[in-house]
Design a protein around this motif. Structure first.
Motif, PDB file in Angstrom:
ATOM      1  N   ASP A 136       0.864  -1.160  -0.060  1.00 52.67           N
ATOM      2  CA  ASP A 136       0.016  -0.016  -0.025  1.00 52.67           C
ATOM      3  C   ASP A 136       0.808   1.365  -0.337  1.00 52.67           C
ATOM      4  N   MET A 192       4.110   2.903  -5.176  1.00 50.22           N
ATOM      5  CA  MET A 192       3.211   3.525  -6.135  1.00 50.22           C
ATOM      6  C   MET A 192       4.319   3.504  -7.417  1.00 50.22           C
ATOM      7  N   GLU A 193       3.678   3.670  -8.588  1.00 50.97           N
ATOM      8  CA  GLU A 193       4.554   3.836  -9.909  1.00 50.97           C
ATOM      9  C   GLU A 193       3.705   4.447 -11.041  1.00 50.97           C
ATOM     10  N   ARG A 194       4.417   4.824 -11.998  1.00 49.71           N
ATOM     11  CA  ARG A 194       4.136   5.416 -13.441  1.00 49.71           C
ATOM     12  C   ARG A 194       4.599   4.157 -14.275  1.00 49.71           C
TER      13      ARG A 194
END
Length: 145
Positions: A128, A131-133
């Motif tokens: 949680d 994060m990613e792009r």
């Protein structure tokens, strides 16, 4: 098996072979341009696996060499798989002096979890917080420009 040698000398890398594999055979960087591969290699810690003078495998680590590393572009040519080369590559990566004492060492894989689990990699303890792009088709001809 012939004597396997693993080197971190970028001058020894067979860039044409690496580019060809990544652009044509990998599932993660299909159609990647050679210039992008060369730039990635120049800014990473790379590991080449060699038998009888020819390159048979590759691994690349992106790292600040102090706190974080990300393992990418690991492959062994199909005709050399099943001979312990990927295990030897991983052993060399994890033994490298510049990659000791890191707080986080990551990788993304969809096919080789068993190999990486043997070296202590697990699913994120706190997914949680990650994060990613992610642009999976960025190298596709219609996405370049």
């Amino acid at each position: 098996m012939n004597r396997l040698r693993i080197s971190t000398d970028n001058a020894e890398l067979d860039i044409a072979l690496i580019h060809r594999f990544l652009a044509e055979e990998s599932t993660w960087s299909r159609n990647i341009g050679r210039d992008r591969v060369e730039r990635a290699i120049a800014h990473s810690l790379c590991f080449g696996a060699y038998l009888d003078g020819g390159q048979v495998g590759f691994a690349r680590v992106i790292s600040d060499r102090a706190t974080f590393a990300n393992l990418v572009d690991v492959f062994v040519l199909p005709q050399w798989r099943g001979r312990g080369i990927s295990r030897a590559l991983m052993g060399a990566v994890l033994a490298h002096p510049d990659l000791q004492g890191l707080r986080r060492f990551t990788l993304a894989t969809s096919t080789s979890r068993g190999l990486y689990e043997k070296f202590g990699f697990t699913s994120p303890a706190r997914p949680d917080t990650l994060m990613e792009r992610y642009f999976p088709d960025i190298y596709a001809p219609s996405c370049q420009g």
